[in-house]
Design a protein around this motif. Structure first.
Motif, PDB file in Angstrom:
ATOM      1  N   GLU A  37       0.808  -1.218   0.000  1.00 44.48           N
ATOM      2  CA  GLU A  37       0.000   0.000   0.000  1.00 44.48           C
ATOM      3  C   GLU A  37       0.844   1.272   0.000  1.00 44.48           C
ATOM      4  N   TYR A  38       2.147   1.107   0.129  1.00 49.87           N
ATOM      5  CA  TYR A  38       3.027   2.269   0.185  1.00 49.87           C
ATOM      6  C   TYR A  38       4.221   2.047  -0.737  1.00 49.87           C
ATOM      7  N   GLN A  39       4.673   3.153  -1.326  1.00 50.17           N
ATOM      8  CA  GLN A  39       5.880   3.178  -2.137  1.00 50.17           C
ATOM      9  C   GLN A  39       6.800   4.261  -1.575  1.00 50.17           C
ATOM     10  N   THR A  75       5.219   7.595  -1.717  1.00 54.66           N
ATOM     11  CA  THR A  75       3.902   7.791  -1.111  1.00 54.66           C
ATOM     12  C   THR A  75       3.971   8.868  -0.045  1.00 54.66           C
ATOM     13  N   GLU A  76       3.042   9.818  -0.102  1.00 55.09           N
ATOM     14  CA  GLU A  76       3.016  10.889   0.890  1.00 55.09           C
ATOM     15  C   GLU A  76       2.380  10.409   2.190  1.00 55.09           C
ATOM     16  N   THR A  91       7.176  12.380   1.817  1.00 51.47           N
ATOM     17  CA  THR A  91       7.091  11.017   1.292  1.00 51.47           C
ATOM     18  C   THR A  91       7.736  10.048   2.282  1.00 51.47           C
TER      19      THR A  91
END
Length: 485
Positions: free
Chosen positions: A234-236, A239-240, A271
């Motif tokens: 769900e996160y990269q 990703t903020e 991020t």
């Protein structure tokens, strides 16, 4: 036979049966344990009449036996004593095998281990005096020396691993002690030295690298949180996250600030990569709350938390709290509340990231050799767990490189080499004290060494000793020594 005599006969038979059972139990079931107890003086006298095996680093004995002209035929000598004290431990006539490898591999060093049965048999037949086996260690003397010299007189610990194999390259705990003071045959002075060491408030006998009172990891634990976030899908890195000047802990009115009260991002939306680079407290507390305790606990376990490790000394398992509330979960996101670790555990986190997400089992003994130099035991690389995917490890590596190149860990920079790292400043107690952490590896593109360093707070009141200021330079010295080996 009248009744009283018959009853007496039954009692006598029962007593003889109990005696036979007790002696059988002692001689066959508990004999080995009784023989190997540190305080068994009869066993000690027997072992002092045989040459105890050496402990070697890079072919040089750091613990060896020397013949004497006394009733105790051999005395234990420790060269470079304080440098390797927590690795070797001590061998004392009064206190037996104490700490380190002297205790953990006592039977091998003493020559009584089952693996040396045939050697003992040959010794009996040929009339050779009995002799223990030697231990060849994985330690790199240059990395060990670099850690000790960089730590200086400060309390703390340092660990270095080869991330490709799990071999321990350095294992340092400060303050140290002189094992020779405990191996002396002057028993009165031995007693005095032991009392002094055990009553010293600095606790020099505690191996801070693998045991003792565990430490809060501070911001080094953000690597585990970031790993859990990336592994969730769900996160990269771009990703903020929510990361304002302060974060209100869930269910409370308590606000958590960033270090120095600074903003992590002008818009309060850093991020994930930026949050690692500047070690943003507010975004990681928020992220931990989003992930939840179960996910963080599981990710911690994949990095080795909770494992009963033997290197072969016993390693105190690192822990994630069992049942934290929402506010406490948020605090674990910055390595606080009841998250507790050993420096070895923190080095294992960095090591797994360096090794494409594969965590190798740490080990200290390369080989065991008998008196004829034949290898009777050899340790090879073994995978402990798959901590993260290779893609997650690659993303974490780039984030850690940014920490050293332009973040909180610039003191770990090595000219001409990309270094990956993470700083930490971990609060403890209730009086404002904080320990300084750094963990990382190098070269970032082809990791050969992973390290973790903790420098304990000199006082109970924090006076600015951040991980970037005091722990990163120690790590840099170790990394330089390890890459050049």
């Amino acid at each position: 036979m009248n009744t009283p005599i018959r009853r007496l006969a039954y009692v006598v038979i029962a007593m003889f049966t109990a005696l036979l059972l007790a002696t059988t139990w002692i001689q066959f079931v508990t004999a080995q344990d009784l023989r190997e107890r540190p305080g068994n003086r009869r066993t000690l006298i027997d072992t002092y009449n045989r040459e105890r095996g050496a402990i070697l680093v890079d072919g040089t004995a750091i613990a060896r036996s020397e013949a004497t002209n006394t009733d105790l035929g051999w005395i234990r000598r420790y060269d470079q004593a304080t440098r390797y004290a927590h690795v070797t431990g001590y061998w004392s006539f009064t206190y037996g095998a104490g700490l380190g490898l002297e205790r953990a591999r006592n039977s091998v060093l003493a020559g009584t281990d089952d693996s040396l049965f045939y050697q003992r048999l040959v010794d009996v037949v040929t009339g050779r005096p009995p002799q223990g086996a030697s231990l060849e260690l994985t330690l790199d003397p240059a990395v060990q020396a670099a850690a000790i010299e960089a730590l200086g007189d400060r309390r703390g610990a340092a660990v270095a691993l080869d991330p490709r194999t799990g071999a321990i390259l350095a294992l340092v705990s400060r303050p140290s002690f002189d094992p020779n003071a405990l191996s002396s045959h002057q028993l009165t002075s031995v007693d005095e030295a032991y009392v002094q060491l055990t009553e010293d408030p600095e606790k020099p006998l505690v191996n801070r690298a693998i045991a003792g009172d565990l430490y809060p990891p501070g911001s080094t634990y953000k690597l585990v949180v970031a790993a859990a976030a990336l592994e969730s899908g769900e996160y990269q890195p771009d990703t903020e996250l929510e990361g304002g000047l302060t974060y209100t802990l869930p269910g409370t009115s308590t606000t958590l600030p960033n270090f120095g009260g600074a903003a992590c991002d002008p818009d309060g939306r850093p991020t994930l990569a930026r949050s690692i680079q500047v070690s943003c407290n507010t975004s990681f507390a928020w992220l931990a709350d989003q992930l939840g305790a179960d996910e963080l606990r599981e990710q911690s376990a994949r990095f080795g938390f909770g494992q009963q490790l033997e290197i072969p000394m016993s390693v105190t398992p690192s822990t994630y709290p069992e049942d934290p509330d929402d506010a406490q979960v948020a605090l674990t996101g910055i390595g606080q509340h009841e998250v507790r670790v050993t420096p070895l555990q923190v080095a294992m986190v960095a090591s797994a990231i360096a090794n494409d997400g594969e965590l190798m089992t740490p080990y200290l003994i390369e080989a065991v050799r008998n008196r004829d130099l034949e290898v009777i035991e050899e340790t090879g690389p073994r995978t402990l767990s798959r901590s993260v995917s290779a893609s997650t490890a690659e993303a974490l590596t780039e984030m850690m490189v940014s920490v050293v190149e332009a973040g909180s860990g610039t003191s770990a920079q090595i000219p001409g080499m990309r270094v990956a790292g993470k700083t930490g400043t971990a609060e403890y107690g209730s009086s404002g004290g904080a320990h300084a952490w750094f963990t990382g590896f190098a070269p970032a593109d082809d990791p050969q060494i992973a390290v973790a360093v903790i420098v304990e707070s000199a006082t109970d009141n924090w006076t600015g000793e951040t991980g970037g200021l005091v722990a990163a330079p120690v790590a840099r010295a170790m990394l330089e020594a390890g890459v050049q080996r």
